[in-house]
Design a protein around this motif. Structure first.
Motif, PDB file in Angstrom:
ATOM      1  N   THR A  36      19.886 -11.808  -2.203  1.00 45.80           N
ATOM      2  CA  THR A  36      19.620 -13.251  -2.144  1.00 45.80           C
ATOM      3  C   THR A  36      18.180 -13.466  -1.682  1.00 45.80           C
ATOM      4  O   THR A  36      17.532 -12.534  -1.182  1.00 45.80           O
ATOM      5  N   TYR A  37      17.706 -14.698  -1.806  1.00 40.49           N
ATOM      6  CA  TYR A  37      16.349 -15.006  -1.318  1.00 40.49           C
ATOM      7  C   TYR A  37      16.243 -14.810   0.191  1.00 40.49           C
ATOM      8  O   TYR A  37      15.286 -14.173   0.657  1.00 40.49           O
ATOM      9  N   PRO A  38      17.214 -15.320   1.000  1.00 45.41           N
ATOM     10  CA  PRO A  38      17.087 -15.076   2.444  1.00 45.41           C
ATOM     11  C   PRO A  38      17.119 -13.580   2.782  1.00 45.41           C
ATOM     12  O   PRO A  38      16.435 -13.137   3.693  1.00 45.41           O
ATOM     13  N   ALA A  39      17.910 -12.793   2.017  1.00 44.12           N
ATOM     14  CA  ALA A  39      17.965 -11.352   2.307  1.00 44.12           C
ATOM     15  C   ALA A  39      16.607 -10.706   2.040  1.00 44.12           C
ATOM     16  O   ALA A  39      16.177  -9.802   2.758  1.00 44.12           O
ATOM     17  N   LEU A  40      15.921 -11.171   1.006  1.00 47.12           N
ATOM     18  CA  LEU A  40      14.630 -10.562   0.653  1.00 47.12           C
ATOM     19  C   LEU A  40      13.450 -11.165   1.408  1.00 47.12           C
ATOM     20  O   LEU A  40      12.479 -10.474   1.708  1.00 47.12           O
ATOM     21  N   LEU A  41      13.537 -12.459   1.694  1.00 51.51           N
ATOM     22  CA  LEU A  41      12.371 -13.144   2.282  1.00 51.51           C
ATOM     23  C   LEU A  41      12.588 -13.566   3.726  1.00 51.51           C
ATOM     24  O   LEU A  41      11.663 -14.058   4.367  1.00 51.51           O
ATOM     25  N   GLY A  42      13.820 -13.417   4.222  1.00 45.39           N
ATOM     26  CA  GLY A  42      14.164 -13.990   5.524  1.00 45.39           C
ATOM     27  C   GLY A  42      14.483 -15.473   5.335  1.00 45.39           C
ATOM     28  O   GLY A  42      14.102 -16.076   4.313  1.00 45.39           O
ATOM     29  N   ILE A  43      15.175 -16.052   6.330  1.00 48.08           N
ATOM     30  CA  ILE A  43      15.589 -17.453   6.168  1.00 48.08           C
ATOM     31  C   ILE A  43      14.372 -18.363   6.080  1.00 48.08           C
ATOM     32  O   ILE A  43      14.283 -19.227   5.194  1.00 48.08           O
ATOM     33  N   GLN A  44      13.396 -18.148   6.956  1.00 39.91           N
ATOM     34  CA  GLN A  44      12.206 -19.021   6.923  1.00 39.91           C
ATOM     35  C   GLN A  44      11.438 -18.824   5.618  1.00 39.91           C
ATOM     36  O   GLN A  44      10.952 -19.780   5.010  1.00 39.91           O
ATOM     37  N   GLY A  45      11.343 -17.570   5.162  1.00 35.98           N
ATOM     38  CA  GLY A  45      10.645 -17.283   3.906  1.00 35.98           C
ATOM     39  C   GLY A  45      11.311 -18.004   2.743  1.00 35.98           C
ATOM     40  O   GLY A  45      10.638 -18.544   1.850  1.00 35.98           O
ATOM     41  N   ALA A  46      12.649 -18.021   2.742  1.00 35.59           N
ATOM     42  CA  ALA A  46      13.378 -18.706   1.660  1.00 35.59           C
ATOM     43  C   ALA A  46      13.143 -20.214   1.745  1.00 35.59           C
ATOM     44  O   ALA A  46      12.992 -20.890   0.715  1.00 35.59           O
ATOM     45  N   LYS A  47      13.084 -20.736   2.975  1.00 40.68           N
ATOM     46  CA  LYS A  47      12.832 -22.185   3.122  1.00 40.68           C
ATOM     47  C   LYS A  47      11.419 -22.530   2.644  1.00 40.68           C
ATOM     48  O   LYS A  47      11.205 -23.565   2.002  1.00 40.68           O
ATOM     49  N   ASP A  48      10.468 -21.662   2.949  1.00 39.48           N
ATOM     50  CA  ASP A  48       9.087 -21.887   2.481  1.00 39.48           C
ATOM     51  C   ASP A  48       9.031 -21.856   0.953  1.00 39.48           C
ATOM     52  O   ASP A  48       8.357 -22.675   0.317  1.00 39.48           O
ATOM     53  N   LYS A  49       9.747 -20.906   0.392  1.00 44.73           N
ATOM     54  CA  LYS A  49       9.793 -20.780  -1.081  1.00 44.73           C
ATOM     55  C   LYS A  49      10.340 -22.072  -1.698  1.00 44.73           C
ATOM     56  O   LYS A  49       9.823 -22.573  -2.702  1.00 44.73           O
ATOM     57  N   LEU A  50      11.379 -22.604  -1.053  1.00 45.72           N
ATOM     58  CA  LEU A  50      12.004 -23.837  -1.548  1.00 45.72           C
ATOM     59  C   LEU A  50      10.992 -24.995  -1.544  1.00 45.72           C
ATOM     60  O   LEU A  50      10.898 -25.767  -2.508  1.00 45.72           O
ATOM     61  N   LEU A  51      10.218 -25.084  -0.467  1.00 42.09           N
ATOM     62  CA  LEU A  51       9.229 -26.175  -0.381  1.00 42.09           C
ATOM     63  C   LEU A  51       8.131 -26.012  -1.432  1.00 42.09           C
ATOM     64  O   LEU A  51       7.675 -26.988  -2.037  1.00 42.09           O
ATOM     65  N   THR A  52       7.735 -24.752  -1.656  1.00 44.29           N
ATOM     66  CA  THR A  52       6.714 -24.500  -2.685  1.00 44.29           C
ATOM     67  C   THR A  52       7.242 -24.937  -4.057  1.00 44.29           C
ATOM     68  O   THR A  52       6.536 -25.579  -4.843  1.00 44.29           O
ATOM     69  N   LEU A  53       8.497 -24.600  -4.341  1.00 46.87           N
ATOM     70  CA  LEU A  53       9.092 -24.976  -5.632  1.00 46.87           C
ATOM     71  C   LEU A  53       9.179 -26.498  -5.752  1.00 46.87           C
ATOM     72  O   LEU A  53       8.907 -27.068  -6.823  1.00 46.87           O
ATOM     73  N   GLN A  54       9.527 -27.153  -4.645  1.00 43.47           N
ATOM     74  CA  GLN A  54       9.617 -28.627  -4.665  1.00 43.47           C
ATOM     75  C   GLN A  54       8.239 -29.235  -5.010  1.00 43.47           C
ATOM     76  O   GLN A  54       8.143 -30.134  -5.836  1.00 43.47           O
ATOM     77  N   GLU A  55       7.205 -28.681  -4.387  1.00 49.96           N
ATOM     78  CA  GLU A  55       5.840 -29.173  -4.668  1.00 49.96           C
ATOM     79  C   GLU A  55       5.472 -28.949  -6.136  1.00 49.96           C
ATOM     80  O   GLU A  55       4.914 -29.828  -6.792  1.00 49.96           O
TER      81      GLU A  55
END
Ligand code: GRG
Length: 295
Positions: A248-267
């Protein structure tokens, strides 16, 4: 109308249409139709139909034109969930807050209900209608077939099953989700535009890119909800990715990393439709909802 009122409106239109497509107990084996209705009409966020309606309105058409593709995409999505829940795949017992189709109706009937929904989707799209040109209908059929099939969702599912318990790189994870989840989400937008007979290639490209981005965002959020959501709100077991050791994204990026990824995608999603100004506000609100939802 704000997004929540709009989503309710589109959900009501979609469910009315879905109910019409599977009339009650009129055919050879009503039990099969009961299984189809059970999975199709018992909730779900109806995000894909909403995207069809929103893209269709974005292209200037009225809601009537979105009815058939909205119903068709939800049928394909529901078939995929029924099959995904079966023992040889995810073996899940809870879906949309209720026992899964195979728990309620038996495995063979769940396979057949999924098969019947898959074919019904194409029956609905190909039915002669004064609302569409034959060309537009063919384009919609093609869009749905490609997105759902061996180059789209089914490929993503096959890749997923083939890599159970194996570590994936971020690129592999992304490719898997682009197929498994993203293809149908992106197709929803394209279908809405095609139902409106949109011929503007730039707009079609922008919508498709927007769809690919929010499709990925949908999955990143789904991974986060599996960790941070609860079973009651989700309507399916939370924590199942971790229990199954799924990449999963949190498994690969960590929870904060996955949240950052989500914000980047939203932008990125917002940037995609920036040039369309206020016309795109409903689609952007839906992108925000995908990122901010709690189930
Ligand atoms: C069996 C051919 C085949 C494909 C299955 C989509 C899929 C492929 C499996 C679903 C597995 C899964 C739970 C993926 C996570 C993302 C996802 C598609 C969640 C379910 O979609 P929602 O949240 O569901 O839109 P509702 O119930 O709201 O419609």
């Amino acid at each position: 109308m704000d997004l929540s009122a709009q989503l309710k409106h589109y959900t009501a239109l979609t469910e009315e249409q879905l109910t019409l497509q599977i009339p009650a107990q009129t055919e050879l084996y009503p039990y099969l139709q009961n299984a189809m209705r059970y999975s199709l009409l018992q909730g779900g966020k109806r995000i894909r139909p909403a995207l069809v309606f929103l893209a269709n309105a974005f292209c200037g058409a009225n809601d009537e034109k979105a009815l058939a593709p909205a119903a068709a995409i939800e049928m394909i999505h529901t078939y995929s969930l029924i099959h995904d829940d079966l023992p040889p795949m995810d073996n899940d017992e809870l879906r949309r807050g209720k026992p899964t189709c195979h728990i309620e109706f038996g495995e063979a009937n769940a396979i057949l209900a999924g098969d019947a929904l898959l074919t019904l989707a194409f029956e609905v799209l190909s039915r002669p209608s004064p609302l569409y040109t034959p060309d537009a209908q063919l384009r919609m059929i093609q869009t749905l077939a490609v997105a759902a099939g061996h180059r789209g969702m089914v490929a993503g599912q096959a890749f997923d099953l083939a890599h159970e318990d194996q570590p994936l790189t971020l690129d592999q994870l992304e490719a898997m989700h682009r197929h498994k989840t993203g293809a149908l989400i992106s197709a929803s937008l394209t279908l809405g535009a095609q139902a409106a007979n949109c011929q503007n290639q730039q707009l079609l490209q922008d919508l498709s890119r927007f769809g690919r981005i929010i499709g990925l965002a949908f999955q990143v959020k789904d991974d986060l909800l599996d960790i941070e959501g609860d079973t009651l709100t989700l309507g399916k077991p939370s924590g199942s990715d971790l229990a199954r050791n799924k990449p999963t994204y949190p498994a690969l990026l960590g929870i904060q990393g996955a949240k950052d990824k989500l914000l980047t995608l939203q932008e990125q999603a917002h940037k995609c439709l920036h040039d369309y100004g206020a016309n795109s506000s409903a689609l952007l609100a839906l992108a925000d909802y995908i990122v901010e939802r709690n189930h």
